[in-house]
Motif scaffolding. Structure first.
Motif, PDB file in Angstrom:
ATOM      1  N   ARG A   1       0.841  -1.211   0.000  1.00 34.37           N
ATOM      2  CA  ARG A   1       0.000   0.000   0.000  1.00 34.37           C
ATOM      3  C   ARG A   1       0.870   1.254   0.000  1.00 34.37           C
ATOM      4  O   ARG A   1       0.685   2.165  -0.810  1.00 34.37           O
ATOM      5  CB  ARG A   1      -0.905  -0.012   1.224  1.00 34.37           C
ATOM      6  CG  ARG A   1      -1.762   1.248   1.314  1.00 34.37           C
ATOM      7  CD  ARG A   1      -2.693   1.185   2.503  1.00 34.37           C
ATOM      8  NE  ARG A   1      -2.070   1.645   3.719  1.00 34.37           N
ATOM      9  CZ  ARG A   1      -2.212   1.062   4.919  1.00 34.37           C
ATOM     10  NH1 ARG A   1      -2.918  -0.044   5.054  1.00 34.37           N
ATOM     11  NH2 ARG A   1      -1.633   1.573   5.977  1.00 34.37           N
ATOM     12  N   GLN A   2       1.855   1.270   0.903  1.00 39.89           N
ATOM     13  CA  GLN A   2       2.705   2.466   1.017  1.00 39.89           C
ATOM     14  C   GLN A   2       3.462   2.743  -0.274  1.00 39.89           C
ATOM     15  O   GLN A   2       3.731   3.887  -0.608  1.00 39.89           O
ATOM     16  CB  GLN A   2       3.705   2.282   2.168  1.00 39.89           C
ATOM     17  CG  GLN A   2       3.053   2.265   3.535  1.00 39.89           C
ATOM     18  CD  GLN A   2       4.025   1.878   4.644  1.00 39.89           C
ATOM     19  OE1 GLN A   2       5.011   1.167   4.396  1.00 39.89           O
ATOM     20  NE2 GLN A   2       3.748   2.325   5.856  1.00 39.89           N
ATOM     21  N   ARG A   3       3.795   1.703  -1.009  1.00 41.22           N
ATOM     22  CA  ARG A   3       4.591   1.883  -2.232  1.00 41.22           C
ATOM     23  C   ARG A   3       3.705   2.017  -3.471  1.00 41.22           C
ATOM     24  O   ARG A   3       4.203   1.987  -4.594  1.00 41.22           O
ATOM     25  CB  ARG A   3       5.562   0.710  -2.383  1.00 41.22           C
ATOM     26  CG  ARG A   3       6.562   0.656  -1.216  1.00 41.22           C
ATOM     27  CD  ARG A   3       7.316  -0.650  -1.172  1.00 41.22           C
ATOM     28  NE  ARG A   3       8.212  -0.806  -2.304  1.00 41.22           N
ATOM     29  CZ  ARG A   3       9.431  -0.284  -2.382  1.00 41.22           C
ATOM     30  NH1 ARG A   3       9.892   0.411  -1.366  1.00 41.22           N
ATOM     31  NH2 ARG A   3      10.182  -0.455  -3.440  1.00 41.22           N
ATOM     32  N   GLY A   4       2.397   2.093  -3.243  1.00 44.68           N
ATOM     33  CA  GLY A   4       1.460   2.301  -4.351  1.00 44.68           C
ATOM     34  C   GLY A   4       1.310   1.080  -5.243  1.00 44.68           C
ATOM     35  O   GLY A   4       0.909   1.202  -6.407  1.00 44.68           O
ATOM     36  N   GLU A   5       1.616  -0.095  -4.761  1.00 42.62           N
ATOM     37  CA  GLU A   5       1.535  -1.303  -5.592  1.00 42.62           C
ATOM     38  C   GLU A   5       0.161  -1.953  -5.540  1.00 42.62           C
ATOM     39  O   GLU A   5      -0.173  -2.777  -6.381  1.00 42.62           O
ATOM     40  CB  GLU A   5       2.598  -2.324  -5.165  1.00 42.62           C
ATOM     41  CG  GLU A   5       4.029  -1.869  -5.392  1.00 42.62           C
ATOM     42  CD  GLU A   5       4.397  -1.753  -6.874  1.00 42.62           C
ATOM     43  OE1 GLU A   5       3.720  -2.370  -7.710  1.00 42.62           O
ATOM     44  OE2 GLU A   5       5.345  -1.009  -7.182  1.00 42.62           O
TER      45      GLU A   5
ATOM     46  N   ALA B   1      -6.861   0.365  -2.554  1.00 41.46           N
ATOM     47  CA  ALA B   1      -7.644   0.065  -1.346  1.00 41.46           C
ATOM     48  C   ALA B   1      -8.494  -1.188  -1.555  1.00 41.46           C
ATOM     49  O   ALA B   1      -8.682  -1.994  -0.631  1.00 41.46           O
ATOM     50  CB  ALA B   1      -8.506   1.262  -0.997  1.00 41.46           C
ATOM     51  N   ALA B   2      -9.008  -1.367  -2.797  1.00 42.01           N
ATOM     52  CA  ALA B   2      -9.882  -2.523  -3.045  1.00 42.01           C
ATOM     53  C   ALA B   2      -9.090  -3.818  -2.897  1.00 42.01           C
ATOM     54  O   ALA B   2      -9.548  -4.796  -2.280  1.00 42.01           O
ATOM     55  CB  ALA B   2     -10.471  -2.418  -4.448  1.00 42.01           C
ATOM     56  N   ARG B   3      -7.869  -3.843  -3.442  1.00 41.36           N
ATOM     57  CA  ARG B   3      -7.043  -5.064  -3.332  1.00 41.36           C
ATOM     58  C   ARG B   3      -6.640  -5.290  -1.869  1.00 41.36           C
ATOM     59  O   ARG B   3      -6.640  -6.435  -1.404  1.00 41.36           O
ATOM     60  CB  ARG B   3      -5.799  -4.933  -4.233  1.00 41.36           C
ATOM     61  CG  ARG B   3      -4.823  -6.088  -4.141  1.00 41.36           C
ATOM     62  CD  ARG B   3      -5.432  -7.413  -4.638  1.00 41.36           C
ATOM     63  NE  ARG B   3      -4.495  -8.525  -4.543  1.00 41.36           N
ATOM     64  CZ  ARG B   3      -4.812  -9.768  -4.186  1.00 41.36           C
ATOM     65  NH1 ARG B   3      -6.071 -10.076  -3.901  1.00 41.36           N
ATOM     66  NH2 ARG B   3      -3.903 -10.703  -4.143  1.00 41.36           N
ATOM     67  N   GLU B   4      -6.338  -4.208  -1.172  1.00 39.28           N
ATOM     68  CA  GLU B   4      -5.978  -4.370   0.239  1.00 39.28           C
ATOM     69  C   GLU B   4      -7.169  -4.974   1.005  1.00 39.28           C
ATOM     70  O   GLU B   4      -6.996  -5.909   1.801  1.00 39.28           O
ATOM     71  CB  GLU B   4      -5.576  -3.029   0.868  1.00 39.28           C
ATOM     72  CG  GLU B   4      -5.182  -3.207   2.324  1.00 39.28           C
ATOM     73  CD  GLU B   4      -4.646  -1.941   2.990  1.00 39.28           C
ATOM     74  OE1 GLU B   4      -4.582  -0.889   2.337  1.00 39.28           O
ATOM     75  OE2 GLU B   4      -4.287  -2.027   4.180  1.00 39.28           O
ATOM     76  N   ALA B   5      -8.368  -4.462   0.716  1.00 35.28           N
ATOM     77  CA  ALA B   5      -9.559  -4.973   1.413  1.00 35.28           C
ATOM     78  C   ALA B   5      -9.758  -6.459   1.099  1.00 35.28           C
ATOM     79  O   ALA B   5     -10.117  -7.259   1.971  1.00 35.28           O
ATOM     80  CB  ALA B   5     -10.774  -4.161   1.008  1.00 35.28           C
TER      81      ALA B   5
END
Ligand code: F6R
Length: 601
Positions: free
Chosen positions: A412-416, A419-423
């Motif tokens: 997330r921090q590196r923009g890879e 939010a949807a993928r993190e969820a």
């Protein structure tokens, strides 16, 4: 490894010390002993083997006294024998010691005379006795002795004629002082002191302490008096019982759905990963991971996650190699150390090498009061609770869970990832405890297969991608508790040599979830079967449907998104090793030659 207990109490010390040493058994040991002071007179009892032998000896030759020191010894200098067991005594001094005194040969030469043992520790007692002979008071004699020592030690001295005095020192091996009501205790860890007190002072590196029933006085590494904090460290009794299981290892394997939930509760918040402490992985260009054994295997899995999800390069090293290699560490490199105990000597030494060089020192630890945790800039706890079985199980899966959370955070921090993928990943993580629970249902099959596997002299484990480190974990677990030789290979590497080992007597365990590498792994598995290797295929329903023709046996795990598979596939690695060990009748929780916390290099 070795364990220490010290007591200045108002009850008979011997039974309390034997009880405390029992709680330290999990660290691994091959002899044990205690010394007490009764009517001012110092005496000791020591026995080889399990603590029951010491307890038996004490029935026939009891030791009275309200003050005492005790020890479980894991042999380093000199084999397991009564003469080499601690406490070591010279005249008025008895001493117990964890660690290694590196300059003991020099000291022996200097002191001369006959020696009762082959140990490094006897020199400590002899040196202190010499200083007492020269007329030094007890404290000065002990401190002058400590001044002469090189190496790693946690030490506790008891003196003839001094029923209200223990002198302790810490350099490289942990030691805690326990505060009771009018009683004082010393222990190599909180578990030793658990039922005695929950109020602990951890000695810092280089500290020396004078303990009396009135309290403790501490001097730091520079010789200054220091006030160290008294912390409440509750030891959950429940977690150190076997809870109806035959072995701690079995209990700890079955605790994993709960321990995974505990660690995920700490790292997840709603749809996001929010670890208990922050770190900016966008500001680093590389991670250097260092650990030993199973913790090192957790790092090898994490490399796939950090590189795959966060596109952040990771190097993984074995601590005992890394510490002496003096590899360059760029100022933008983050050093990350993984350790269940937080006391592994090689990992700690590697951390100290990295400390002035790396961008930051991160640690992923179970014991948050440990040296590795205390010397890190950011600590990520794994919340596995006390792990007693020597073979690491729940700490491994919780290390993996914490590392996967950190890899998602880094992504997330590196923009890879968005939010949807993190969820989506967080939802997958939240399902893991239930999936591990389902995976545990293979236990009866593992028990049945273990009867056959227990006859093997060698077993091969294969996997690709993150299943390659899992193959290592399967082989390591099996070796350490069943004493069967096992090797792990990357499936694709087999034909470059080890396939020569394959014949009809060789069981080959293949970890192959239905992931993008599945077909490749299956091709390598076919190469094994073509040479009559006996394949045990561990996969999910889709994988078994596609590839179980002609295999010797199968184990079916729930289907899971590939990124989570390493956590699930730890279960068969553990259960197979456990049941093979049970079938062979080995000492599962305290396998020969092994120690839980390896505090010597
Ligand atoms: C294997 C095992 C060991 C430890 C290793 C590191 O089952 O338990 O390989 O993983 O000794 O110990 P920690 O994690 O305490 O640094």
């Amino acid at each position: 490894m070795c364990g220490i207990i010290g007591i200045l109490g108002d009850h008979q010390a011997a039974p309390i010390m034997v009880d405390a040493l029992k709680r330290l058994e999990y660290r691994g040991y091959d002899s044990a002993g205690i010394a007490t002071v009764e009517d001012g007179r110092l005496d000791r009892r020591r026995a080889v083997g399990k603590l029951v032998n010491l307890a038996d000896l004490l029935v026939h030759e009891p030791l009275a006294g309200l003050a005492g020191i005790g020890h479980t010894r894991w042999a380093t200098h000199g084999g397991p024998s009564v003469a080499n067991a601690h406490p070591h005594r010279a005249g008025r001094v008895a001493v117990v010691h964890n660690g290694i005194i590196e300059n003991f040969r020099e000291l022996r030469d200097e002191l001369g005379g006959d020696w009762e043992s082959q140990t490094d520790t006897e020199t400590v007692a002899r040196l202190c006795e010499r200083y007492l002979d020269e007329g030094m008071p007890h404290r000065d004699a002990a401190f002058a002795t400590i001044d002469r020592l090189e190496g790693a030690y946690a030490l506790c001295f008891l003196f003839d004629g001094e029923p209200d005095l223990l002198i302790c020192a810490r350099a490289g091996s942990p030691l805690a002082i326990g505060h009771g009501d009018g009683e004082m205790f010393v222990g190599s860890d909180a578990i030793a002191l658990g039922p005695l007190t929950d109020r602990l002072t951890y000695l810092e590196e280089g500290d020396r302490a004078v303990v009396t029933r009135a309290g403790v006085e501490i001097w730091d590494i520079h010789g200054n008096r220091s006030n160290r904090e008294i912390r409440r460290v509750p030891v959950d009794r429940q977690r150190i019982e076997k809870a109806g299981h035959r072995h701690y290892m079995a209990k700890e394997i079955h605790e994993q759905p709960q321990t995974l939930k505990d660690v995920l509760d700490l790292y997840l918040d709603g749809d996001r990963v929010v670890p208990p402490d922050g770190y900016d992985f966008a500001a680093t260009d590389r991670i250097q991971m260092v650990a030993c054994g199973t913790a090192n295997i957790a790092c090898s899995v994490a490399k796939y996650w950090f590189e795959g999800l966060a596109r952040l390069p990771v190097e993984v090293d074995i601590a005992s190699e890394y510490r002496y290699r003096e590899g360059p560490i760029g100022a933008d490199t983050t050093a990350l150390f993984v350790s269940q105990s937080g006391e592994t000597a090689d990992t700690l030494a590697a951390l100290r090498y990295a400390t002035p060089r790396a961008r930051a020192i991160l640690s992923v630890v179970n014991v948050t009061e440990s040296s590795i945790a205390r010397e890190s800039s950011v600590v990520f706890p794994i919340r596995a609770g006390v792990e007693v079985g020597v073979a690491s199980t729940k700490a491994f899966t919780n290390q993996l869970a914490a590392l996967l959370c950190l890899a998602i955070l880094a992504a997330r921090q590196r923009g890879e990832i968005d939010a949807a993928r993190e969820a989506e990943l967080v939802t997958g993580l939240r399902r893991l405890p239930a999936l591990v629970s389902q995976a545990l249902a293979i236990e009866a099959r593992c028990e049945a297969l273990a009867v056959k596997l227990a006859e093997a002299t060698d077993i091969l484990f294969l996997g690709r991608g993150p299943m390659f480190p899992l193959a290592h974990e399967g082989a390591l677990k099996l070796k350490e508790i069943s004493y069967i030789h096992a090797e792990a290979y990357a499936s694709g590497e087999l034909k470059h040599g080890p396939i020569a080992l394959v014949d009809r007597t060789l069981p080959v365990v293949v970890f192959a979830p239905m992931d993008p590498l599945f077909d490749k792994t299956v091709s390598n598995m076919q190469e094994v079967m073509a040479r009559e290797g006996q394949v045990l295929l561990v996969s999910d329903a889709a994988g078994l449907e596609a590839a179980s023709d002609g295999v010797w046996e199968t184990l079916m795990l729930p289907e899971v998104e590939p990124v989570f598979a390493p956590i699930l596939y730890a279960v068969p690695a553990q259960l197979l090793a456990y049941h093979v060990a049970v079938a062979k009748g080995t000492d599962v929780d305290q396998p020969r030659n092994l120690a839980k916390s390896v505090t010597v290099e």
